[in-house]
Design a protein around this motif. Structure first.
Motif, mmCIF file in Angstrom:
data_model
loop_
_atom_site.group_PDB
_atom_site.id
_atom_site.type_symbol
_atom_site.label_atom_id
_atom_site.label_comp_id
_atom_site.label_asym_id
_atom_site.label_seq_id
_atom_site.Cartn_x
_atom_site.Cartn_y
_atom_site.Cartn_z
ATOM 1 N N GLU A 28 0.817 -1.215 0.000
ATOM 2 C CA GLU A 28 0.000 0.000 0.000
ATOM 3 C C GLU A 28 0.853 1.268 0.000
ATOM 4 O O GLU A 28 0.366 2.353 -0.346
ATOM 5 N N LEU A 29 2.145 1.149 0.333
ATOM 6 C CA LEU A 29 3.023 2.319 0.378
ATOM 7 C C LEU A 29 3.774 2.539 -0.933
ATOM 8 O O LEU A 29 4.288 3.627 -1.178
ATOM 9 N N LEU A 30 3.854 1.497 -1.759
ATOM 10 C CA LEU A 30 4.720 1.528 -2.941
ATOM 11 C C LEU A 30 3.927 1.807 -4.212
ATOM 12 O O LEU A 30 2.920 1.147 -4.469
ATOM 13 N N VAL A 31 4.420 2.751 -5.030
ATOM 14 C CA VAL A 31 3.828 2.937 -6.355
ATOM 15 C C VAL A 31 4.416 1.944 -7.352
ATOM 16 O O VAL A 31 3.823 1.646 -8.383
ATOM 17 N N GLY A 32 5.605 1.412 -7.032
ATOM 18 C CA GLY A 32 6.275 0.462 -7.897
ATOM 19 C C GLY A 32 7.678 0.229 -7.381
ATOM 20 O O GLY A 32 8.180 0.993 -6.543
ATOM 21 N N ILE A 33 8.323 -0.843 -7.856
ATOM 22 C CA ILE A 33 9.725 -1.099 -7.505
ATOM 23 C C ILE A 33 10.521 -1.326 -8.781
ATOM 24 O O ILE A 33 10.005 -1.842 -9.773
ATOM 25 N N HIS A 34 11.781 -0.935 -8.728
ATOM 26 C CA HIS A 34 12.680 -1.085 -9.868
ATOM 27 C C HIS A 34 13.907 -1.848 -9.399
ATOM 28 O O HIS A 34 14.525 -1.495 -8.388
ATOM 29 N N LEU A 35 14.267 -2.908 -10.124
ATOM 30 C CA LEU A 35 15.353 -3.787 -9.710
ATOM 31 C C LEU A 35 16.368 -3.954 -10.840
ATOM 32 O O LEU A 35 16.010 -3.887 -12.020
ATOM 33 N N THR A 36 17.622 -4.208 -10.457
ATOM 34 C CA THR A 36 18.634 -4.554 -11.455
ATOM 35 C C THR A 36 19.034 -6.024 -11.357
ATOM 36 O O THR A 36 19.830 -6.502 -12.164
ATOM 37 N N ASP A 37 18.490 -6.744 -10.387
ATOM 38 C CA ASP A 37 18.692 -8.185 -10.273
ATOM 39 C C ASP A 37 17.644 -8.724 -9.304
ATOM 40 O O ASP A 37 16.940 -7.956 -8.650
ATOM 41 N N VAL A 38 17.572 -10.034 -9.196
ATOM 42 C CA VAL A 38 16.684 -10.647 -8.199
ATOM 43 C C VAL A 38 17.460 -11.603 -7.303
ATOM 44 O O VAL A 38 16.887 -12.513 -6.702
ATOM 45 N N GLY A 39 18.780 -11.392 -7.213
ATOM 46 C CA GLY A 39 19.591 -12.251 -6.364
ATOM 47 C C GLY A 39 19.717 -13.653 -6.937
ATOM 48 O O GLY A 39 19.328 -13.933 -8.071
ATOM 49 N N ILE A 40 20.288 -14.542 -6.135
ATOM 50 C CA ILE A 40 20.395 -15.945 -6.525
ATOM 51 C C ILE A 40 19.067 -16.623 -6.199
ATOM 52 O O ILE A 40 18.583 -16.554 -5.071
ATOM 53 N N ILE A 41 18.472 -17.271 -7.183
ATOM 54 C CA ILE A 41 17.142 -17.856 -7.011
ATOM 55 C C ILE A 41 17.295 -19.245 -6.393
ATOM 56 O O ILE A 41 17.508 -20.245 -7.087
ATOM 57 N N ARG A 42 17.198 -19.313 -5.082
ATOM 58 C CA ARG A 42 17.452 -20.560 -4.357
ATOM 59 C C ARG A 42 16.427 -21.642 -4.696
ATOM 60 O O ARG A 42 16.754 -22.833 -4.710
ATOM 61 N N SER A 43 15.183 -21.240 -4.947
ATOM 62 C CA SER A 43 14.148 -22.237 -5.238
ATOM 63 C C SER A 43 14.471 -23.013 -6.515
ATOM 64 O O SER A 43 14.188 -24.208 -6.621
ATOM 65 N N LEU A 44 15.086 -22.350 -7.495
ATOM 66 C CA LEU A 44 15.501 -23.053 -8.705
ATOM 67 C C LEU A 44 16.737 -23.906 -8.443
ATOM 68 O O LEU A 44 16.859 -25.014 -8.978
ATOM 69 N N MET A 45 17.629 -23.392 -7.606
ATOM 70 C CA MET A 45 18.852 -24.131 -7.297
ATOM 71 C C MET A 45 18.542 -25.458 -6.604
ATOM 72 O O MET A 45 19.230 -26.461 -6.811
ATOM 73 N N THR A 46 17.500 -25.464 -5.763
ATOM 74 C CA THR A 46 17.197 -26.662 -4.967
ATOM 75 C C THR A 46 16.095 -27.524 -5.588
ATOM 76 O O THR A 46 15.732 -28.547 -5.013
ATOM 77 N N SER A 47 15.585 -27.112 -6.740
ATOM 78 C CA SER A 47 14.510 -27.882 -7.379
ATOM 79 C C SER A 47 15.041 -29.233 -7.871
ATOM 80 O O SER A 47 16.082 -29.308 -8.528
ATOM 81 N N HIS A 48 14.316 -30.311 -7.535
ATOM 82 C CA HIS A 48 14.716 -31.657 -7.955
ATOM 83 C C HIS A 48 13.853 -32.182 -9.103
ATOM 84 O O HIS A 48 14.083 -33.291 -9.586
ATOM 85 N N ASP A 49 12.879 -31.406 -9.491
ATOM 86 C CA ASP A 49 11.991 -31.835 -10.569
ATOM 87 C C ASP A 49 12.320 -31.050 -11.835
ATOM 88 O O ASP A 49 11.745 -29.998 -12.108
#
Length: 382
Positions: free
Chosen positions: A193-214
């Motif tokens: 409710e406080l944010l009009v939007g966010i701007h990013l230059t990365d999303v960090g290391i995506i751990r969920s993809l790193m640990t996915s076994h399927d």
């Protein structure tokens, strides 16, 4: 403590002590024929340290830093240092920019005037921002946490208080990279409710993809990301493993040796920037040394590394973000995210692939980043 003006004034004793240490260095050996593949190159570092000792002028750099309007206030028991520059335009949008490691609030020094005064830099005055650039807790001129638990989520809570309670903004924009990307995403997830939007230059290391076994549930792009991320962590992730597990042990050496500190930080500026192995293509010696000095004169390299430990041990999960999100991706950055995963987890309304630049986006390509931020927020302004 209410919001108070802040002026950087490093004591002569700290500078004299640094000069003594730079004159009494015990250098390690380096194998013949090696340079950067095992860590910071000895010959390069000797050249940089020689310049640091004999030519670098902290007082001149300090005076440049003090041209920014700087403040401090106490939030949740920690003194927070921040730059607050007012926009020059009819209706400036408040924008909080969050840095990462191993940089500091100086990551954004080049884009502050481009965002506050776009008309003076070929832009539209209606795209101006009030720019707020805090130093993360435990970094630079902010105070150091005395209790565990200051992770990206906790910092996002502090930033919400800074923007609303201390500075009086009802709605604002947020942007960041590295640790700052995580803080910004938690801001959006926790306080939409406080944010009009966010701007990013990365999303960090995506751990969920790193640990996915399927593997069958992953797209081809996601499978490639998982492979590249595993390779990057095995080759480049040593710093992260140490800072996520034993930051205190690391802190003793880096807090005691300016040369050790320089070696630890400079290697990342080289590896993660779009400099093709030549730091001087992107950063001047004064630029690099001023970043190093921010850590040295405040003795915050240990406390800054601790955020890796906290994010590994105390960070709550992050769900899908519905706040409008802009992504500006620079080709030499670390592990560019797969579009399929990103769009599933973020409400991406702008996706920009930049022609050049690396991890230190605002330092390397300030005009490209500032233009993308202005264009992303233009339709989102209240």
């Amino acid at each position: 403590m209410t919001v108070e003006r802040y002026h950087i004034q490093v004591s002569d004793e700290i500078l004299d002590d640094l000069q003594y240490r730079l004159q009494h260095i015990r250098w390690p050996d380096q194998l013949e024929g090696s340079n950067w593949e095992r860590g910071t190159d000895l010959n390069y570092l000797k050249t940089l340290v020689s310049y640091w000792r004999d030519h670098y002028d902290w007082r001149a750099q300090e005076a440049k830093l003090n041209r920014f309007s700087q403040y401090r206030c106490n939030i949740d028991g920690i003194d927070v240092h921040f730059v607050h520059e007012r926009g020059k335009g009819p209706n400036p949008l408040p924008l909080i920019l969050t840095h990462g490691w191993p940089d500091s609030y100086l990551r954004y020094q080049k884009i502050i005037p481009l965002l506050t005064d776009p008309a003076s830099h070929g832009g539209n005055p209606e795209d101006s921002f009030d720019v707020i650039v805090p130093s993360l807790p435990g970094f630079g001129f902010s105070g150091k946490p005395t209790q565990p638990g200051i992770n990206n989520y906790r910092v996002s809570q502090m930033w919400a208080k800074l923007m609303t309670e201390e500075l009086g903004y009802k709605k604002f924009a947020a942007a960041g990279g590295d640790v700052g990307s995580g803080v910004t995403r938690y801001l959006a997830a926790t306080y939409p409710e406080l944010l009009v939007g966010i701007h990013l230059t990365d999303v960090g290391i995506i751990r969920s993809l790193m640990t996915s076994h399927d593997e069958l549930k992953l797209s081809e792009e996601e499978r490639q990301y998982k492979k590249k991320a595993s390779e990057w962590i095995s080759q480049e992730g040593g710093y992260m493993s140490i800072q996520s597990t034993k930051p205190q042990s690391l802190a003793y050496g880096l807090s005691d040796s300016p040369v050790g500190l320089a070696a630890w930080l400079v290697e990342k500026f080289r590896s993660w920037s779009d400099c093709e192995g030549d730091l001087q293509q992107i950063f001047s010696k004064d630029e690099l040394l001023t970043h190093i000095m921010i850590y040295w004169v405040t003795n915050t390299v240990g406390s800054s590394a601790s955020i890796y430990y906290e994010n590994s041990h105390t960070l709550p999960p992050l769900g899908r973000i519905e706040v409008p999100t802009g992504l500006a991706l620079f080709p030499a950055d670390i592990l560019l995210p797969p579009k399929s995963w990103t769009k599933s987890n973020l409400n991406v309304t702008r996706w920009t692939t930049m022609p050049s630049g690396g991890h230190f986006t605002a330092l390397e390509e300030p005009e490209l980043l500032a233009n993308d931020i202005r264009e992303f927020y233009s339709p989102l302004r209240p």
